[in-house]
Design a protein around this motif. Structure first.
Motif, PDB file in Angstrom:
ATOM      1  N   GLN A  24      -0.694   4.192  10.866  1.00  5.31           N
ATOM      2  CA  GLN A  24       0.241   4.297   9.743  1.00  5.31           C
ATOM      3  C   GLN A  24       0.277   2.979   8.963  1.00  5.31           C
ATOM      4  O   GLN A  24       0.291   2.979   7.735  1.00  5.31           O
ATOM      5  CB  GLN A  24       1.637   4.652  10.239  1.00  5.31           C
ATOM      6  CG  GLN A  24       2.640   4.848   9.131  1.00  5.31           C
ATOM      7  CD  GLN A  24       4.002   5.279   9.644  1.00  5.31           C
ATOM      8  OE1 GLN A  24       4.260   5.298  10.846  1.00  5.31           O
ATOM      9  NE2 GLN A  24       4.879   5.633   8.731  1.00  5.31           N
ATOM     10  N   ARG A  25       0.256   1.859   9.670  1.00  3.68           N
ATOM     11  CA  ARG A  25       0.263   0.552   8.996  1.00  3.68           C
ATOM     12  C   ARG A  25      -1.011   0.373   8.174  1.00  3.68           C
ATOM     13  O   ARG A  25      -0.965  -0.123   7.053  1.00  3.68           O
ATOM     14  CB  ARG A  25       0.398  -0.575  10.038  1.00  3.68           C
ATOM     15  CG  ARG A  25       0.307  -1.981   9.482  1.00  3.68           C
ATOM     16  CD  ARG A  25       1.276  -2.291   8.364  1.00  3.68           C
ATOM     17  NE  ARG A  25       2.626  -1.956   8.701  1.00  3.68           N
ATOM     18  CZ  ARG A  25       3.632  -1.907   7.829  1.00  3.68           C
ATOM     19  NH1 ARG A  25       3.430  -2.204   6.568  1.00  3.68           N
ATOM     20  NH2 ARG A  25       4.841  -1.580   8.222  1.00  3.68           N
ATOM     21  N   ALA A  64      -2.451  -9.301  20.777  1.00  4.06           N
ATOM     22  CA  ALA A  64      -2.470 -10.203  19.613  1.00  4.06           C
ATOM     23  C   ALA A  64      -3.683  -9.913  18.737  1.00  4.06           C
ATOM     24  O   ALA A  64      -3.584  -9.896  17.509  1.00  4.06           O
ATOM     25  CB  ALA A  64      -2.471 -11.655  20.072  1.00  4.06           C
ATOM     26  N   LEU A  65      -4.825  -9.675  19.361  1.00  2.00           N
ATOM     27  CA  LEU A  65      -6.033  -9.349  18.593  1.00  2.00           C
ATOM     28  C   LEU A  65      -5.912  -7.992  17.916  1.00  2.00           C
ATOM     29  O   LEU A  65      -6.467  -7.783  16.838  1.00  2.00           O
ATOM     30  CB  LEU A  65      -7.266  -9.399  19.494  1.00  2.00           C
ATOM     31  CG  LEU A  65      -7.677 -10.779  20.010  1.00  2.00           C
ATOM     32  CD1 LEU A  65      -8.898 -10.661  20.911  1.00  2.00           C
ATOM     33  CD2 LEU A  65      -7.930 -11.733  18.867  1.00  2.00           C
ATOM     34  N   VAL A  70      -5.497  -4.802  12.976  1.00  2.00           N
ATOM     35  CA  VAL A  70      -4.782  -3.882  12.085  1.00  2.00           C
ATOM     36  C   VAL A  70      -4.625  -4.506  10.702  1.00  2.00           C
ATOM     37  O   VAL A  70      -4.853  -3.846   9.682  1.00  2.00           O
ATOM     38  CB  VAL A  70      -3.402  -3.493  12.684  1.00  2.00           C
ATOM     39  CG1 VAL A  70      -2.532  -2.799  11.656  1.00  2.00           C
ATOM     40  CG2 VAL A  70      -3.597  -2.616  13.911  1.00  2.00           C
ATOM     41  N   ALA A  71      -4.261  -5.776  10.649  1.00  2.00           N
ATOM     42  CA  ALA A  71      -4.107  -6.463   9.360  1.00  2.00           C
ATOM     43  C   ALA A  71      -5.442  -6.527   8.620  1.00  2.00           C
ATOM     44  O   ALA A  71      -5.500  -6.288   7.404  1.00  2.00           O
ATOM     45  CB  ALA A  71      -3.545  -7.866   9.570  1.00  2.00           C
ATOM     46  N   GLN A  72      -6.502  -6.857   9.341  1.00  2.67           N
ATOM     47  CA  GLN A  72      -7.824  -6.935   8.709  1.00  2.67           C
ATOM     48  C   GLN A  72      -8.291  -5.566   8.230  1.00  2.67           C
ATOM     49  O   GLN A  72      -8.825  -5.434   7.131  1.00  2.67           O
ATOM     50  CB  GLN A  72      -8.838  -7.538   9.679  1.00  2.67           C
ATOM     51  CG  GLN A  72      -8.616  -9.005   9.943  1.00  2.67           C
ATOM     52  CD  GLN A  72      -9.535  -9.550  11.029  1.00  2.67           C
ATOM     53  OE1 GLN A  72      -9.976  -8.831  11.910  1.00  2.67           O
ATOM     54  NE2 GLN A  72      -9.802 -10.845  10.955  1.00  2.67           N
ATOM     55  N   VAL A  76      -9.113  -4.634   4.323  1.00  4.68           N
ATOM     56  CA  VAL A  76     -10.436  -4.132   3.931  1.00  4.68           C
ATOM     57  C   VAL A  76     -10.313  -2.709   3.374  1.00  4.68           C
ATOM     58  O   VAL A  76     -10.966  -2.362   2.385  1.00  4.68           O
ATOM     59  CB  VAL A  76     -11.416  -4.192   5.120  1.00  4.68           C
ATOM     60  CG1 VAL A  76     -12.690  -3.438   4.821  1.00  4.68           C
ATOM     61  CG2 VAL A  76     -11.718  -5.633   5.474  1.00  4.68           C
ATOM     62  N   ALA A  77      -9.479  -1.899   3.991  1.00  4.76           N
ATOM     63  CA  ALA A  77      -9.302  -0.521   3.523  1.00  4.76           C
ATOM     64  C   ALA A  77      -8.783  -0.488   2.085  1.00  4.76           C
ATOM     65  O   ALA A  77      -9.230   0.332   1.274  1.00  4.76           O
ATOM     66  CB  ALA A  77      -8.353   0.233   4.449  1.00  4.76           C
TER      67      ALA A  77
END
Length: 107
Positions: A24-25, A64-65, A70-72, A76-77
């Motif tokens: 979802q994020r 943590a990774l 998820v942020a990366q 990119v998305a």
């Protein structure tokens, strides 16, 4: 415009195993790509929708990774989706019987 006349539907897929909340994020972040490429995006009269999914093939054990991933992925998305919309507009053609110019036909 008439309701749902200008709907954009997109799908973001990854092979990283993500939870429903993480997907979802990624989808929330990826929708920024629509906002970069479509004006207006998410208007009350359209049906812009984005789906996200994972094949689950690549597992990231470290929490943590996973957050970094998820942020990366979301970042990119968003970039990829904005580019995909732009390419779709550029390569669009009219259906038989439809008048008007496409992007490539404009001066």
């Amino acid at each position: 415009p008439q309701p749902r006349e200008n709907t954009t539907i997109a799908c973001i897929a990854t092979d990283v195993a993500l939870t429903r909340v993480e997907l979802q994020r990624v989808a929330i972040m990826a929708q920024d790509g629509m906002a970069r490429a479509i004006r207006p995006a998410h208007a009350p009269f359209d049906g812009d929708t984005l789906f996200s999914l994972s094949t689950g093939k690549k597992v990231i054990e470290n929490p943590a990774l996973r957050q970094v991933a998820v942020a990366q992925l979301g970042n990119v998305a968003a970039d990829v989706l904005a580019r995909a919309v732009a390419r779709g507009v550029y390569h669009a053609t009219n259906y038989d019987g439809v008048t008007g110019k496409t992007w490539r036909e404009m001066p």
